[in-house]
Design an enzyme around this catalytic site. Structure first.
Site, short mmCIF file in Angstrom:
data_model
loop_
_atom_site.label_atom_id
_atom_site.label_comp_id
_atom_site.label_asym_id
_atom_site.label_seq_id
_atom_site.Cartn_x
_atom_site.Cartn_y
_atom_site.Cartn_z
N PHE A 243 -0.09 -4.09 -4.99
CA PHE A 243 1.55 -4.84 -3.72
C PHE A 243 2.47 -3.37 -4.34
CE2 PHE A 243 -1.09 -8.27 -5.43
CZ PHE A 243 -1.58 -8.74 -4.26
N ILE A 469 -7.21 -0.10 -4.22
CA ILE A 469 -6.17 -1.70 -4.22
C ILE A 469 -6.65 -3.46 -4.32
CG2 ILE A 469 -4.50 -0.14 -4.97
CD1 ILE A 469 -3.02 -1.20 -2.42
N GLN A 626 -7.21 -8.92 3.76
CA GLN A 626 -6.37 -8.38 3.89
C GLN A 626 -5.64 -9.09 4.55
OE1 GLN A 626 -4.78 -5.77 2.01
NE2 GLN A 626 -7.11 -6.45 1.14
N GLY A 690 -2.42 0.25 10.15
CA GLY A 690 -2.36 -0.33 8.89
C GLY A 690 -2.31 -1.51 9.70
N GLY A 692 -2.79 -4.44 6.46
CA GLY A 692 -2.31 -4.98 4.85
C GLY A 692 -1.05 -5.64 4.49
N GLU A 693 -0.21 -4.99 5.76
CA GLU A 693 1.52 -5.64 4.77
C GLU A 693 1.74 -6.44 6.29
OE1 GLU A 693 3.44 -2.58 3.98
OE2 GLU A 693 2.48 -2.04 1.96
#
Length: 730
Positions: A243, A469, A626, A690, A692-693
């Site tokens: 993270f 990760i 995710q 992306g 994942g965030e």
């Protein structure tokens, strides 16, 4: 391969493997406990000893005396290392905190010594025998108290921006919001602790560690120990969560290396869970003032977002106002960041730094504006959508479907059933409410390289120092290679996380999946060309399918062409000016339904829903995983996560998972995730972004807004605990 022109049609567009919901190829290893994490690498080097780190007992001051004689004489002890015998240890430029204290102490639990012994129990017992005298100095531990001393920080992006005349436009606005919001310090709390095995062979050092960015780690260690990068090898095959906390090396790596050199044998080190909170990094607390002015039609005419955060000297701010520069239209604008000096452990990146805490505030402010306007919150956001950068109107977004996310998300959630007036819907003792928020995260890209090879069996091997990760890097990289070379996934081997491999983008900032697969794309396209030429075919005519290279009536298996020697190439992606020419970002819309106990103020999240536009989704199954993880993290940020500062003694009090509360299964409701069909030809040859965030950004605010809709308690101080709800209701 240079990526300086929009992506044209390419073999990935077939979507035979890419874009399909494949299971993670590392799943069997992880579910059977056979994936080799750093501390468990018993096989990599013989004669491993154990190291235990002792942390500083004060938050600021000096070490005046160290007596390690009793520890050195304890059973099984091989070595004790402190600043007095460690040799030269520099501070890496990219890391705010020093990783070995002495004689100065920068923060509580900063490493001051490591004890090496034949067993972990011997090392732990001996560490308690070290006696250290300190000279304590006054420290600064309270952001609110230090707010007025905060200064304009040096940042890669401008700390402040101003467009036209915010003050004048805000003063004249028909409807105004002017509120202050706070977010607390937060801890990453990854499942895997920080852990390293270090081994010296002459003047060469190898570390098996848990780290997200292999090349950064090698750079940092080179600076810390003053040694050539070529003498350093960093291996991180599997990571049990990071993270952002493992973007840079931490004390486990440095102290293990020092201990191994002193002991003359390999040493393994893991930070105990109670050490991690104060010894490593955290998400810094923020104070955010947001002012929005709008006309009666809901159009924003003035918007300002000011943020204050703190860090050790030389640190960086939490960039909580960054998304406000891009998310909503409005001619008159102002953003600023201020950084206070705090003597707490280092503040640094945590999943979606900037946007995650920034949207926790901005999206409540938007909800408050909607209420003041008597306007639906979804309608308000759509009314202020824009296809150009609000600060630089000449720069268009490459792809932006925020409005589509809002409309589709509202429909899937059943937003039309929401009752706008708070406190009107009951289910027994529960007051029920709905809330929503926009999601935004910039699309970051980083250069990335890989090695692609095929052998006489037709087996494809991809090697890159990219890490996994828990995001599914192994799988999407394998899918990319399988798609481009026309082989099944079972014929692809992916090797990650070793500095002996070509340098990749690494994992972080939501750039990993898109950038790493783009690097693999470049290597595989070069391999396709090499195979075609070796087969005597024109590369432009060759197509790859069913494990064969085909042109016209000629067809060869990859193994035939590769032969006994095989074929191996290296290449990578270098991103050009498209990220500057076009604003690139990912978007979404969060919706939440909560119940608030009318008597106690307890909050239960009943359901969550998110709709996202994030370019081509490389693997819908891993992407959904995710996003639901990120939404759950947002639930924690909204209702429970807080690293509590003891402002008298300067440390985070709650240092384990019993006291630092994160959501567990019983807290997590049904979650609906939907991806809009989108490709972004300006982002990469994969046309992906992306994700994942993105799922974290805005989810906490959706819950906060739902709490308000349920019971009328407008809590602007996260986390939203029942005491704050009860105070607000009273």
């Amino acid at each position: 391969m240079n990526f300086d022109q929009p992506a044209a049609r390419n073999p990935v567009d077939r979507l035979l493997v890419v874009g399909q919901p494949h299971d993670r190829i590392d799943g069997p290893l992880k579910t059977t406990g056979t994936a080799p994490y750093a501390y468990e690498r018993h096989d990599v080097v013989a004669n491993q000893a154990y190291g235990v780190i002792l942390g500083a007992a004060i938050p600021k001051g000096r070490i005046t005396r160290i007596d390690a004689s009793a520890a050195r004489a304890a059973p099984g002890v091989i070595a004790v290392v402190t600043h007095e015998n460690a040799g030269p240890v520099a501070k890496a430029k990219a890391i705010t905190a020093r990783l070995l204290a002495g004689p100065e102490v920068d923060h509580f639990d900063q490493a001051v010594a490591i004890v090496v012994a034949g067993t972990f129990e011997q090392a732990r017992s001996a560490a308690h025998l070290i006696r250290i005298d300190y000279q304590r100095e006054p420290g600064r531990f309270d952001l609110a108290r230090e707010r007025e001393s905060a200064v304009k920080p040096k940042m890669e992006d401008p700390a402040d921006t101003e467009v036209l005349n915010f003050a004048g436009a805000f003063a004249q606005a028909a409807v105004k919001v002017d509120q202050t919001y706070t977010t607390p310090d937060q801890s990453h709390m990854a499942m895997e602790p920080f852990a390293t095995i270090a081994s010296w062979q002459g003047d060469k050092l190898t570390v098996w560690t848990s780290n997200q960015m292999i090349d950064w780690a090698r750079r940092d260690l080179s600076e810390i120990f003053g040694m050539p990068r070529g003498n350093l090898r960093v291996v991180s095959s599997y990571i049990g969560g990071g993270f952002g906390s493992k973007l840079w090396v931490r004390s486990d790596v440095v102290m293990a290396a020092l201990a191994s050199r002193a002991a003359g044998r390999p040493v393994k080190v893991a930070l105990a869970r109670p050490q991690i909170t104060n010894n490593t990094t955290h998400r810094p607390a923020t104070i955010q003032r947001i002012r929005i002015g709008a006309g009666r039609d809901g159009r924003i005419t003035a918007i300002a977002h000011e943020s204050w955060s703190g860090d050790l000297p030389g640190g960086q701010p939490e960039t909580a106002a960054m998304q406000t520069r891009l998310l909503y239209a409005g001619a008159n604008r102002l953003t600023s960041h201020r950084l206070a000096t705090l003597d707490l452990p280092e503040g640094n990146a945590m999943r979606a730094p900037g946007e995650a805490p920034g949207l926790m505030a901005l999206e409540i402010a938007m909800d408050e504006l909607a209420e003041a306007l008597k306007m639906d919150p979804v309608t308000l956001r759509i009314a202020n959508d824009t296809q150009t950068d609000p600060e630089k109107p000449e720069r268009r977004f490459s792809q932006r479907d925020l409005a589509g996310c809002l409309r589709t998300g509202a429909q899937r959630f059943g937003w039309e059933r929401r009752v706008a007036t708070p406190g009107q819907v009951r289910d027994g003792r529960w007051l029920v409410g709905m809330g929503m928020a926009s999601a935004f995260r910039g699309n970051l890209t980083m250069d990335s390289a890989a090695r692609a090879a095929v052998d006489a069996r037709g087996k494809v091997t991809i090697s890159t120092d990219m890490t996994d990760i828990g995001t599914g890097s192994y799988t999407v990289i394998a899918q990319t290679a399988a798609e481009l070379l026309g082989v099944p996934l079972s014929q692809v081997e992916v090797r990650l996380g070793d500095s002996d491999f070509p340098v990749s983008c690494g994992s972080g900032g939501q750039w990993g999946g898109n950038s790493a697969t783009a690097g693999v794309f470049a290597a595989c396209m070069k391999l396709r060309e090499a195979i075609a030429r070796k087969a005597g075919l024109m590369p432009a005519d060759a197509r790859f399918a069913d494990g064969r290279v085909i042109a016209g009536t000629r067809s060869f298996t990859l193994g035939e062409v590769a032969g006994r020697a095989g074929v191996s190439v290296e290449d990578g992606i270098k991103f050009g000016e498209l990220t500057k020419t076009y604003a690139q970002a990912t978007f979404g819309a969060h919706f939440a339904e909560v119940g608030v106990d009318a008597a106690t103020g307890e909050v239960r999240v009943r359901r969550m829903s998110g709709t996202f536009a994030a370019g081509r989704i490389l693997n819908p199954k891993t992407a959904r995983s995710q996003v639901i993880g990120a939404m759950t993290m947002g639930l924690g940020a909204a209702l429970m996560e807080e690293s509590i500062v003891d402002t008298r003694h300067g440390y985070f009090v709650n240092r384990d998972l019993a006291e630092y509360h994160v959501p567990v299964h019983a807290d997590v409701p049904r979650q609906d995730v939907f991806f809009l069909d989108e490709v972004d030809e300006m982002s990469s040859p994969m046309k992906a972004k992306g994700v994942g965030e993105l799922g974290l950004c805005g989810s906490a605010a959706a819950i906060a807004n739902a709490v308000y809709n349920a019971c009328g308690a407008r809590v602007r101080d996260y986390p939203i605990t029942l005491d704050k709800i009860l105070r607000s209701l009273a």
